[in-house]
Motif scaffolding. Structure first.
Motif, mmCIF file in Angstrom:
data_model
loop_
_atom_site.group_PDB
_atom_site.id
_atom_site.type_symbol
_atom_site.label_atom_id
_atom_site.label_comp_id
_atom_site.label_asym_id
_atom_site.label_seq_id
_atom_site.Cartn_x
_atom_site.Cartn_y
_atom_site.Cartn_z
ATOM 1 N N ALA A 392 31.716 28.170 54.597
ATOM 2 C CA ALA A 392 30.947 29.083 53.756
ATOM 3 C C ALA A 392 30.241 28.325 52.637
ATOM 4 N N TYR A 393 30.946 27.357 52.024
ATOM 5 C CA TYR A 393 30.308 26.610 50.943
ATOM 6 C C TYR A 393 29.143 25.782 51.474
ATOM 7 N N GLU A 394 29.341 25.147 52.625
ATOM 8 C CA GLU A 394 28.267 24.345 53.211
ATOM 9 C C GLU A 394 27.059 25.215 53.536
ATOM 10 N N ASP A 395 27.314 26.410 54.044
ATOM 11 C CA ASP A 395 26.233 27.358 54.318
ATOM 12 C C ASP A 395 25.450 27.668 53.041
ATOM 13 N N GLY A 396 26.174 27.952 51.955
ATOM 14 C CA GLY A 396 25.509 28.259 50.694
ATOM 15 C C GLY A 396 24.744 27.081 50.125
ATOM 16 N N GLN A 397 25.340 25.895 50.240
ATOM 17 C CA GLN A 397 24.665 24.698 49.728
ATOM 18 C C GLN A 397 23.356 24.441 50.456
ATOM 19 N N ARG A 399 21.486 26.676 51.862
ATOM 20 C CA ARG A 399 20.545 27.725 51.464
ATOM 21 C C ARG A 399 19.952 27.431 50.086
ATOM 22 N N VAL A 400 20.792 26.982 49.168
ATOM 23 C CA VAL A 400 20.289 26.625 47.839
ATOM 24 C C VAL A 400 19.282 25.492 47.941
ATOM 25 N N ARG A 401 19.642 24.464 48.681
ATOM 26 C CA ARG A 401 18.736 23.310 48.824
ATOM 27 C C ARG A 401 17.402 23.753 49.422
ATOM 28 N N THR A 402 17.427 24.569 50.458
ATOM 29 C CA THR A 402 16.193 25.027 51.099
ATOM 30 C C THR A 402 15.326 25.807 50.120
ATOM 31 N N LEU A 403 15.943 26.695 49.348
ATOM 32 C CA LEU A 403 15.187 27.488 48.378
ATOM 33 C C LEU A 403 14.541 26.607 47.318
ATOM 34 N N VAL A 404 15.303 25.656 46.811
ATOM 35 C CA VAL A 404 14.791 24.800 45.730
ATOM 36 C C VAL A 404 13.702 23.872 46.259
ATOM 37 N N GLU A 405 13.926 23.283 47.436
ATOM 38 C CA GLU A 405 12.945 22.348 47.983
ATOM 39 C C GLU A 405 11.622 23.029 48.338
ATOM 40 N N SER A 406 11.694 24.290 48.729
ATOM 41 C CA SER A 406 10.477 24.989 49.146
ATOM 42 C C SER A 406 9.745 25.646 47.983
ATOM 43 N N ASP A 515 31.541 31.605 43.354
ATOM 44 C CA ASP A 515 30.553 31.259 42.332
ATOM 45 C C ASP A 515 29.197 30.946 42.971
ATOM 46 N N LEU A 516 29.222 30.183 44.053
ATOM 47 C CA LEU A 516 27.985 29.824 44.738
ATOM 48 C C LEU A 516 27.306 31.051 45.324
ATOM 49 N N ALA A 517 28.094 31.982 45.872
ATOM 50 C CA ALA A 517 27.513 33.195 46.459
ATOM 51 C C ALA A 517 26.762 34.006 45.414
ATOM 52 N N VAL A 518 27.355 34.151 44.229
ATOM 53 C CA VAL A 518 26.697 34.913 43.166
ATOM 54 C C VAL A 518 25.409 34.221 42.732
ATOM 55 N N HIS A 519 25.467 32.935 42.537
ATOM 56 C CA HIS A 519 24.292 32.216 42.040
ATOM 57 C C HIS A 519 23.215 32.038 43.114
ATOM 58 N N LEU A 520 23.610 32.040 44.390
ATOM 59 C CA LEU A 520 22.608 32.060 45.449
ATOM 60 C C LEU A 520 21.787 33.342 45.359
ATOM 61 N N ASP A 521 22.454 34.467 45.121
ATOM 62 C CA ASP A 521 21.735 35.731 44.923
ATOM 63 C C ASP A 521 20.852 35.666 43.681
ATOM 64 N N ASP A 522 21.386 35.068 42.597
ATOM 65 C CA ASP A 522 20.587 34.908 41.374
ATOM 66 C C ASP A 522 19.322 34.105 41.662
ATOM 67 N N ALA A 536 27.412 33.399 55.781
ATOM 68 C CA ALA A 536 28.835 33.075 55.634
ATOM 69 C C ALA A 536 29.246 33.014 54.170
ATOM 70 N N VAL A 537 28.414 32.395 53.336
ATOM 71 C CA VAL A 537 28.761 32.280 51.916
ATOM 72 C C VAL A 537 28.791 33.646 51.260
ATOM 73 N N SER A 538 27.880 34.526 51.633
ATOM 74 C CA SER A 538 27.827 35.848 51.021
ATOM 75 C C SER A 538 29.018 36.702 51.443
ATOM 76 N N ARG A 539 29.376 36.625 52.711
ATOM 77 C CA ARG A 539 30.502 37.422 53.197
ATOM 78 C C ARG A 539 31.810 36.982 52.547
ATOM 79 N N LEU A 540 32.026 35.674 52.468
ATOM 80 C CA LEU A 540 33.260 35.210 51.844
ATOM 81 C C LEU A 540 33.228 35.465 50.350
ATOM 82 N N GLY A 541 32.058 35.255 49.714
ATOM 83 C CA GLY A 541 31.967 35.528 48.279
ATOM 84 C C GLY A 541 32.300 36.965 47.955
ATOM 85 N N PHE A 542 31.787 37.904 48.733
ATOM 86 C CA PHE A 542 32.075 39.317 48.525
ATOM 87 C C PHE A 542 33.562 39.587 48.710
ATOM 88 N N ALA A 543 34.174 38.973 49.732
ATOM 89 C CA ALA A 543 35.609 39.162 49.968
ATOM 90 C C ALA A 543 36.433 38.648 48.797
#
Length: 638
Positions: A392-397, A399-406, A515-522, A536-543
């Protein structure tokens, strides 16, 4: 001369020939029957693991095979969605590798051993009935011949005639999702590997057999084996080219297929158990218990059952405990075989990325094939929790990298609405600091009490702000590099079960993910990008946030609260819920992670009074107008 046999063994392949050999060597008068004529082929995975090779050494089969054939010993590689567990097995009887031999060769060698031991072999004779019932006292052949015997053993495969004549029902039936097309090839390079490579909707097994022959087996959905012969031929050849990591298409072009295409529909691989023994009879091999061939346990189980039966009966015992022994030995491996008979999925990727990174777990996984380990000894709750968090963390990482790079460079200086004192660059600095601290086991330890202790809340804010301050002059490219490196170390520790992150409290595994799930949404909100609530990061973060909310509700003695997204429902707390709220999953996550105002939360679809829950719904004060009062990251342990 007494024309009554001590044993009639119906089915002369692995199970039957092994049993006939052992009984005949003990002085029994044995008749070995098969409706096929030998040598002949049959559908098989072919693989024999070290425990089986050890038994075949005891039987004398390996020496017989090696005297006539070049039999390579192979290492084992299991690859799922790019994550591979590979190597040798823990030795059994001096063997740490497996072997694959075509059944036309293996079965012929086994029947030869049985005849050498004194068993009488009759092929081309089908059994059509049984003599007696309680006990069984012999068989009736298709010729009408009636042959008496003290014992009748059904080793005649998954559609056993003996089982059918006994009227034995199948139980615990299961099915997988794979169908197979397979053939033998000559001209591929010599190899010391049996490779299995599983993709999202296809799988390949490539293994060298005896005398320079290779088996190439393609798995796909049930539709793979349907349609015309031409369509199946095309599907097979095209499918083999989907696995360049295992099978170089250029090498395949130079090879030559030396057999017809064997078609194995999904319906041929449905599992069952049957009663194992009764008065005067017993079943062994696939006749009594058939598991999915993905784990290639058929040959090994057949051999072990033959040795067990022979040992009991020739040692003065009986078969009263045979079924219990068989079922305990099969135990978890039966369901495990069907679990593995699935194509790649996010859940599978999470598990196999962990197995591939953890040498001890990888060795345990390989040792399930020799039954030195049970699946539950591999997939322990502790390992599964680590691997799930890492995935889940790798999934979020990513996603963050893709958003920032683009994002456009000017956007990176933009304010994050949910954290108004931070820019996108600051948010990335915080995430980097969190994963660095987590890898060192230094995640803020008192966060669980911050929601009710202002002093701890202030200390937590200073901790989060320190991540931003110590990288105040760092550019985004450099930050991403640090984020990647810290994440790599963090994930390595999680997956291997090493270092502070793995030896710390259980909450440390998932707090960084939450923490990563919340800030990915932010971040998505700041950049105007859609949120994938199924990630995966969002589902685990919500749980994780649901678990934290449950702990707060329980601590204060509040009645249970029911959350629902209209499809799934979660009851947080003990007893009957006194209130409930229904909203889209993402809206629920934003509410319990402190990103929604009290007014907006009251406006959701509630049953019961929301007021008692508002003070504890989030782990820190709610924003007044959808913006939190501080850039705090919603960090706490469970």
């Amino acid at each position: 001369m007494n024309d009554r046999y001590d044993a009639i063994v119906v089915g002369a392949r692995v199970a039957g020939s092994t049993l006939a050999t052992l009984l005949a060597r003990a002085g029994w008068r044995v008749l070995l029957l098969d409706r096929d004529r030998f040598p002949s082929d049959t559908v098989s995975t072919h693989m024999m693991f070290p425990d089986t090779l050890h038994r075949f050494d005891e039987l004398g089969l390996m020496a017989r095979l090696r005297a006539a054939h070049d039999v390579p010993l192979v290492r084992f590689g299991w690859r799922v969605l790019g994550h591979q567990v590979a190597g040798d097995f823990t030795p059994v009887g001096g063997h740490d590798r497996g072997a694959s031999v075509r059944r036309i060769v293996l079965d012929a060698a086994l029947t030869g051993l049985a005849e050498d031991a004194g068993a009488e072999l009759r092929t081309g004779h089908a059994v059509t009935g049984l003599l007696g019932a309680d006990p069984v006292e012999g068989v009736v052949l298709d010729s009408g011949e009636r042959i008496p015997s003290r014992w009748v053993f059904g080793a005649d495969g998954r559609v056993s005639t003996v089982a059918r004549r006994l009227g034995l029902p199948a139980s615990r039936e299961r099915r997988g999702e794979m169908a197979f097309l397979l053939a033998y090839w000559r001209g591929l390079p010599a190899s010391e590997w049996c490779h299995l490579d599983i993709h999202e909707r296809a799988a390949l097994m490539s293994v060298p057999c005896e005398d320079g022959i290779h088996l190439l087996s393609l798995a796909g959905p049930p539709g793979l084996t349907r349609g015309t012969a031409e369509r199946r031929e095309s599907a097979y050849r095209d499918g083999l080219r989907q696995f360049p990591a295992v099978l170089n298409p250029r090498l395949l072009d130079r090879a030559r297929r030396v057999s017809p295409l064997v078609v194995v529909p999904e319906t041929m691989m449905r599992g069952h158990y049957r009663q194992a023994a009764g008065p005067g009879w017993a079943l062994l091999g696939d006749a009594g218990h058939f598991k999915h061939p993905t784990t290639a346990q058929g040959i090994g189980d057949a051999v072990q059952q033959a040795f067990h039966i022979a040992g009991q009966l020739t040692g003065g015992g009986d078969l009263a405990g045979y079924e219990r022994w068989r079922d305990e030995r099969a135990g978890e491996h039966y369901d495990f075989s069907f679990d593995l008979a699935r194509f790649g999925s996010p859940r599978a990727a999470a598990h196999y990325s962990g197995l591939a990174a953890d040498p001890a777990a990888g060795r345990d996984f390989l040792d399930t094939f020799t039954k030195r380990r049970r699946p539950s000894e591999v997939y322990t709750p502790e390992r599964l929790a680590r691997w799930k968090a890492a995935w889940a963390y790798e999934d979020g990482q990513h996603r963050v990298r893709t958003l920032v790079e683009s994002a456009e460079p000017r956007v990176l200086a933009k304010q994050v609405p949910a954290c108004p004192e931070w820019t996108v660059r600051d948010l990335l600095a915080h995430l980097t600091g969190v994963v660095e601290d987590s890898e060192r086991g230094a995640y803020f330890p008192a966060a669980a009490d911050a929601w009710q202790d202002p002093a701890i809340a202030e200390e937590r804010e200073r901790w989060t702000e320190s991540h931003v301050q110590r990288r105040a002059g760092q550019d985004v490219a450099s930050l991403l590099g640090d984020f990647d490196e810290a994440t790599r170390r963090f994930l390595t520790g999680l997956r291997r079960g090493s270092g502070p992150v793995a030896s710390g409290p259980a909450w440390l595994l998932t707090a960084p993910v939450a923490d990563l799930a919340v800030h990915l949404d932010d971040l998505c909100e700041a950049l105007g990008e859609p949120v994938d609530e199924g990630a995966a990061v969002s589902r685990l973060g919500f749980a994780v946030y649901r678990g934290w909310l449950r702990a707060r509700i329980t601590r204060l003695g509040l009645p249970a609260l029911r959350l629902s997204d209209g499809v799934e429902h979660w009851v947080l707390g003990d007893g009957e819920p006194a209130a409930g709220v229904t909203a889209p999953r993402h809206e629920l996550f934003r509410a319990i992670s402190g990103r929604r105002s009290a007014a907006r939360i009251r406006g959701l679809a509630w049953t019961g009074d929301p007021e008692p829950y508002l003070p504890v719904l989030a782990p820190y004060p709610m924003p007044v107008d959808e913006r939190p009062a501080t850039p705090v990251a919603g960090l706490m342990k469970g």
